[in-house]
Design an enzyme around this catalytic site. Structure first.
Site, PDB file in Angstrom:
ATOM      1  N   ARG A   1      71.491  10.851  34.652  1.00  0.00           N
ATOM      2  CA  ARG A   1      72.317  10.749  33.441  1.00  0.00           C
ATOM      3  C   ARG A   1      71.543  11.137  32.188  1.00  0.00           C
ATOM      4  O   ARG A   1      72.095  11.808  31.301  1.00  0.00           O
ATOM      5  CB  ARG A   1      72.883   9.326  33.318  1.00  0.00           C
ATOM      6  CG  ARG A   1      73.729   9.066  32.065  1.00  0.00           C
ATOM      7  CD  ARG A   1      74.739  10.168  31.781  1.00  0.00           C
ATOM      8  NE  ARG A   1      75.574  10.496  32.918  1.00  0.00           N
ATOM      9  CZ  ARG A   1      76.321  11.597  32.995  1.00  0.00           C
ATOM     10  NH1 ARG A   1      76.290  12.495  32.011  1.00  0.00           N
ATOM     11  NH2 ARG A   1      77.048  11.827  34.061  1.00  0.00           N
ATOM     12  N   LYS A  42      73.921  17.964   9.174  1.00  0.00           N
ATOM     13  CA  LYS A  42      74.863  16.998   9.761  1.00  0.00           C
ATOM     14  C   LYS A  42      74.606  16.900  11.266  1.00  0.00           C
ATOM     15  O   LYS A  42      75.390  17.353  12.095  1.00  0.00           O
ATOM     16  CB  LYS A  42      76.293  17.420   9.467  1.00  0.00           C
ATOM     17  CG  LYS A  42      76.613  17.421   7.968  1.00  0.00           C
ATOM     18  CD  LYS A  42      78.001  17.949   7.685  1.00  0.00           C
ATOM     19  CE  LYS A  42      78.278  17.994   6.189  1.00  0.00           C
ATOM     20  NZ  LYS A  42      79.599  18.566   5.856  1.00  0.00           N
ATOM     21  N   LYS A  60      73.079  20.241  -5.795  1.00  0.00           N
ATOM     22  CA  LYS A  60      74.527  20.043  -5.649  1.00  0.00           C
ATOM     23  C   LYS A  60      75.070  19.392  -6.919  1.00  0.00           C
ATOM     24  O   LYS A  60      74.335  19.149  -7.879  1.00  0.00           O
ATOM     25  CB  LYS A  60      74.809  19.216  -4.396  1.00  0.00           C
ATOM     26  CG  LYS A  60      74.190  19.827  -3.127  1.00  0.00           C
ATOM     27  CD  LYS A  60      74.613  19.123  -1.870  1.00  0.00           C
ATOM     28  CE  LYS A  60      75.990  19.597  -1.430  1.00  0.00           C
ATOM     29  NZ  LYS A  60      76.347  19.092  -0.073  1.00  0.00           N
ATOM     30  N   GLU A 119      74.724  24.915  -5.189  1.00  0.00           N
ATOM     31  CA  GLU A 119      76.128  24.900  -4.796  1.00  0.00           C
ATOM     32  C   GLU A 119      77.006  25.325  -5.971  1.00  0.00           C
ATOM     33  O   GLU A 119      76.822  24.851  -7.093  1.00  0.00           O
ATOM     34  CB  GLU A 119      76.516  23.499  -4.335  1.00  0.00           C
ATOM     35  CG  GLU A 119      77.938  23.375  -3.835  1.00  0.00           C
ATOM     36  CD  GLU A 119      78.252  21.952  -3.419  1.00  0.00           C
ATOM     37  OE1 GLU A 119      78.371  21.707  -2.202  1.00  0.00           O
ATOM     38  OE2 GLU A 119      78.371  21.077  -4.312  1.00  0.00           O
ATOM     39  N   ASP A 151      81.197  27.214  -2.266  1.00  0.00           N
ATOM     40  CA  ASP A 151      81.854  26.093  -1.600  1.00  0.00           C
ATOM     41  C   ASP A 151      83.370  26.154  -1.685  1.00  0.00           C
ATOM     42  O   ASP A 151      83.945  26.250  -2.780  1.00  0.00           O
ATOM     43  CB  ASP A 151      81.357  24.779  -2.221  1.00  0.00           C
ATOM     44  CG  ASP A 151      81.763  23.567  -1.419  1.00  0.00           C
ATOM     45  OD1 ASP A 151      81.843  23.674  -0.183  1.00  0.00           O
ATOM     46  OD2 ASP A 151      81.991  22.508  -2.032  1.00  0.00           O
TER      47      ASP A 151
END
Length: 306
Positions: free
Chosen positions: A126, A161, A193, A222, A243
């Site tokens: 596993r 992320k 940002k 950004e 963005d």
């Protein structure tokens, strides 16, 4: 990232993965499954004994061969790490590679064959599958994006992320799928940002502050509008995050920047719309979903006992 099959399926050469980090990942992953997170016993047989089912049902001397098999089409990644999971519990096992990281595979393909004591193979099963399935799922998703923008010149990027403590593996998987890594963390690239602009007072002030404190670090900014993109590049930004701009606005922003900085489309991108975005002339497409939302590639371990 694919090619000839490795002579040693555990070889990390060319992966960019740190040897010590991989060793620690293998230890922590096996400990999670076998001891509930307590340190794994150094002796492999003592560690294997924690698999109560296999210890009760499989004779200690029984040997067998297990095939790591694809249950779906995709792109594989993480095989050297999975191989090390098996040899951590079965040091004398023999391994034969059936695929290399970055390879496109089909359902039913054998990716790795391991021969050794059955108890150890089952105890490692596993943990090895979790690592390879996760990495291969990311590589598969990345390849879909790369294929979608092929020929445009645009590069598919990941983001920060990522799953906590798995960033090196997940970003490696992106590379296996043909994508590229944007930045590894807060330390290697400055990303200005909206909150940084608010704190500094303006884009120009924020860029200047970063240049003063970290003159050798690339500066990304950004921008939500074409005017902000122009302001950022005139302030000295190296890289612009455009963005949530629709393709027509992205095209306008790219033209306004005029090659003075690299441009990246980010925010709200979808695979069906990827090519239209890439054709605006942006250098990069940033896709957070590669690492935060990719489903696993279904893999299994098929045992053949002797």
């Amino acid at each position: 990232m694919s090619g000839a099959l490795p002579a040693d399926p555990r070889d990390l050469t060319g992966t960019g993965l740190d040897e010590a980090w991989v060793t620690d990942l293998v230890e922590r992953t096996l400990a999670e499954d076998l001891t509930g997170g307590s340190p794994l016993p150094h002796a492999p047989d003592q560690a294997v004994a924690h698999d109560v089912t296999s210890a009760a049902t499989v004779p200690a001397t029984q040997r067998g061969t297990a095939d790591l098999v694809a249950r779906a089409d995709g792109v594989v990644a993480g095989l050297p790490v999975a191989a090390r999971v098996f040899t951590r519990l079965a040091p004398s096992a023999t391994l034969v590679a059936g695929a290399a990281d970055g390879d496109r595979v089909r359902r039913g393909d054998v990716l790795l064959t391991v021969t050794g004591y059955v108890r150890a193979l089952l105890a490692a099963e596993r943990s090895a599958l979790n690592i390879a399935s996760r990495a291969s799922g990311i590589a598969t998703a990345t390849r879909a994006w790369v294929d979608a923008v092929e020929g445009t010149g645009a590069v598919v990027l990941d983001t920060r992320k990522t799953t906590p403590l798995l960033r090196p593996l997940e970003k490696y998987a992106v590379r296996c799928g043909g994508g590229s890594n944007k930045r590894m963390g807060l330390y290697d690239v400055a990303m200005v940002k909206d909150n940084h602009v608010a704190a500094a007072g303006s884009v120009a002030a924020a860029v200047a502050a970063v240049r003063e404190r970290a003159p050798r670090v690339p500066v990304q900014v950004e921008a939500d509008t074409v005017a902000q993109a122009v302001e950022a590049v005139e302030a000295g930004a190296d890289f612009l995050l455009l963005d949530n701009m629709p393709p027509e606005v992205l095209r306008e922003a790219v033209a306004a920047v005029g090659g003075r900085a690299h441009t990246e489309a980010t925010g709200g991108l979808t695979l069906p719309g990827a090519r239209a975005v890439a054709e605006t002339g942006v250098d990069y497409l940033s896709v957070g979903a590669l690492t935060h939302s990719s489903p696993i590639l279904d893999l299994a371990l098929d045992l053949r006992t002797a």
